[in-house]
Design an enzyme around this catalytic site. Sequence first.
Site, mmCIF file in Angstrom:
data_model
loop_
_atom_site.group_PDB
_atom_site.id
_atom_site.type_symbol
_atom_site.label_atom_id
_atom_site.label_comp_id
_atom_site.label_asym_id
_atom_site.label_seq_id
_atom_site.Cartn_x
_atom_site.Cartn_y
_atom_site.Cartn_z
ATOM 1 N N PHE A 66 -12.112 -6.507 -1.427
ATOM 2 C CA PHE A 66 -11.521 -7.840 -1.543
ATOM 3 C C PHE A 66 -10.191 -7.895 -0.793
ATOM 4 O O PHE A 66 -9.414 -6.948 -0.846
ATOM 5 C CB PHE A 66 -11.213 -8.155 -3.020
ATOM 6 C CG PHE A 66 -12.415 -8.441 -3.874
ATOM 7 C CD1 PHE A 66 -13.043 -9.673 -3.807
ATOM 8 C CD2 PHE A 66 -12.893 -7.484 -4.765
ATOM 9 C CE1 PHE A 66 -14.135 -9.957 -4.629
ATOM 10 C CE2 PHE A 66 -13.982 -7.757 -5.585
ATOM 11 C CZ PHE A 66 -14.607 -8.996 -5.513
ATOM 12 N N GLY A 67 -9.921 -9.013 -0.136
ATOM 13 C CA GLY A 67 -8.554 -9.217 0.366
ATOM 14 C C GLY A 67 -8.459 -9.710 1.785
ATOM 15 O O GLY A 67 -9.286 -9.390 2.641
ATOM 16 N N HIS A 80 -1.927 -15.885 -7.923
ATOM 17 C CA HIS A 80 -2.985 -16.496 -7.098
ATOM 18 C C HIS A 80 -3.969 -17.400 -7.849
ATOM 19 O O HIS A 80 -5.170 -17.117 -7.914
ATOM 20 C CB HIS A 80 -3.763 -15.442 -6.300
ATOM 21 C CG HIS A 80 -4.139 -14.185 -7.050
ATOM 22 N ND1 HIS A 80 -4.784 -14.190 -8.252
ATOM 23 C CD2 HIS A 80 -3.944 -12.879 -6.743
ATOM 24 C CE1 HIS A 80 -4.981 -12.947 -8.654
ATOM 25 N NE2 HIS A 80 -4.469 -12.137 -7.757
ATOM 26 N N HIS A 90 -3.191 -10.965 -13.090
ATOM 27 C CA HIS A 90 -4.371 -11.223 -12.257
ATOM 28 C C HIS A 90 -5.434 -11.658 -13.256
ATOM 29 O O HIS A 90 -6.081 -10.822 -13.893
ATOM 30 C CB HIS A 90 -4.769 -9.937 -11.517
ATOM 31 C CG HIS A 90 -6.119 -9.991 -10.871
ATOM 32 N ND1 HIS A 90 -6.302 -9.999 -9.522
ATOM 33 C CD2 HIS A 90 -7.367 -10.035 -11.420
ATOM 34 C CE1 HIS A 90 -7.603 -10.051 -9.249
ATOM 35 N NE2 HIS A 90 -8.267 -10.065 -10.384
ATOM 36 N N ASP A 132 -0.512 -12.628 -1.437
ATOM 37 C CA ASP A 132 -1.510 -11.635 -1.834
ATOM 38 C C ASP A 132 -1.973 -10.864 -0.586
ATOM 39 O O ASP A 132 -3.150 -10.512 -0.458
ATOM 40 C CB ASP A 132 -2.690 -12.301 -2.564
ATOM 41 C CG ASP A 132 -3.587 -11.295 -3.272
ATOM 42 O OD1 ASP A 132 -3.210 -10.108 -3.354
ATOM 43 O OD2 ASP A 132 -4.678 -11.690 -3.727
ATOM 44 N N ARG A 191 0.825 -1.230 0.000
ATOM 45 C CA ARG A 191 0.000 0.000 0.000
ATOM 46 C C ARG A 191 0.853 1.272 0.000
ATOM 47 O O ARG A 191 0.404 2.305 0.511
ATOM 48 C CB ARG A 191 -0.971 0.033 1.184
ATOM 49 C CG ARG A 191 -1.820 -1.227 1.375
ATOM 50 C CD ARG A 191 -2.728 -1.478 0.212
ATOM 51 N NE ARG A 191 -3.748 -2.493 0.529
ATOM 52 C CZ ARG A 191 -4.450 -3.138 -0.403
ATOM 53 N NH1 ARG A 191 -4.248 -2.877 -1.689
ATOM 54 N NH2 ARG A 191 -5.363 -4.021 -0.063
HETATM 55 ZN ZN ZN Z 1 -4.817 -10.077 -7.737
#
Ligand code: ZN
Length: 432
Positions: free
Chosen positions: A330-331, A239, A187, A312, A69
């Site tokens: 998401f995450g 991923h 991705h 991830d 980030r």
């Molecule tokens: Zn991703």
Amino acid sequence: MYHAYPHYVIKNVELWTAEGVEKGRDVEVHEGRVVSIHPTAEYASPVTIIDGSGLVLMPAGVDPQVHLRVPGQEQKETPGTGLLAALRGGVAAVLSMPNTKPVIDSVDVCKLAALELCEAEKLTGVRAYLSASITRDLKGQEPVDYQALAQWGVKAFTDDGVGVVKDELMEAVFQASAVTGLPVLQHAEYPGHGGVLAAGPVQEKIGSKPYPAAAEADMVARDLKLLARYPKARYHVLHASALETVELVADAKRRGLPVTCEVSPHHLWFTSADIDEHNSAFKMNPPLRSARDREALRQGLKNGIVDFVATDHAPHEPTAKSENFKTAAFGTTGLETSLRVLLSLWKEGLLSPTDVVRCFAKKPAEFLGIADEFGTIATGRPLKAALVNTNSQDVVREEDLFSLSKNNCFIGQALTGHVHAMFLNDRFYLFS
Ligand SMILES: [Zn+2]
């Protein structure tokens, strides 16, 4: 936060590398480099002794998919909390993703990110490498300046968070990859499927469309078709979540295409049936899928079709992670739990010690081109290692996590292993 020892011995330790397991070893380190590895002995000269009895020493991890980030999203993670989370999880190097504010799509933004990271890198000893986006501002329309970014020192190109839809942009970045030698991280997700969770009880309960495996596999299939024209490019599937993806990668590898693939710890551990409907840490992209998919990913990791594990790690502030699965970001975070998931799979008998080291440290170090410094423990090399208690079995608790954000889907799970200490050259970081 650490001790610096010019000359030390880690005594009577069980040494795990990708080559094998050696019991009762002493690892002697002088000025940050391993000078000798030998059966345990007594020492008369003034040297710092660190007792490794009952513990495992293994190469520190390399995590090639981390959302630090930086720059611009310090409400989710700061350089300090992100790299401390890595250290605590036994990880010594990370590749940070470019979906930041601003997006890392130019040398100027690279410089800004590196400047923000450098103090935390010095303090923690963890290296943070950067990846740059494939397209400007992640918009999927215009390519970035691949040559300039490669020259600056990014380690990969990726639009992570969104799939690159346009064929011509994938061709452009494959062309650049063939010249720069840098991998292209996809991705894989065709947009428009309208789902947030794969088919499963919570997906049914919230009444959303299922997020199909085809959204991922179709893009991987398209990419592999294009890749066949660029034998010198490097293509990497981020991923992987679906059996179909593993099968496509296996087939492409058999045909000799330059493809690699990773899996995230949560896809190895959970299925869509395990999702806690009140905990949106279980909402990630790609989503948790069926037991059949999880089994394909586990077997793929074991047999090398899936090359390594990447977390991830995706921290989010609480307001971005409400209980509402439809609107939550998401995450899940993962830096602090990744090794423990692998050790749990070792305990279950799926992975051997050499498998754990291969997919946690050696392969990702080779992938990022940093294997001269990371990924193994050997005489003559700088020591980057984790000292681990592999006998412990503790429940993951929110209050133990160093990441600024607490959206970790493993909270409440009993996982094997505990990182007792980290060695980064002459530094010794001791945890409880
Ligand atoms: Zn991703």
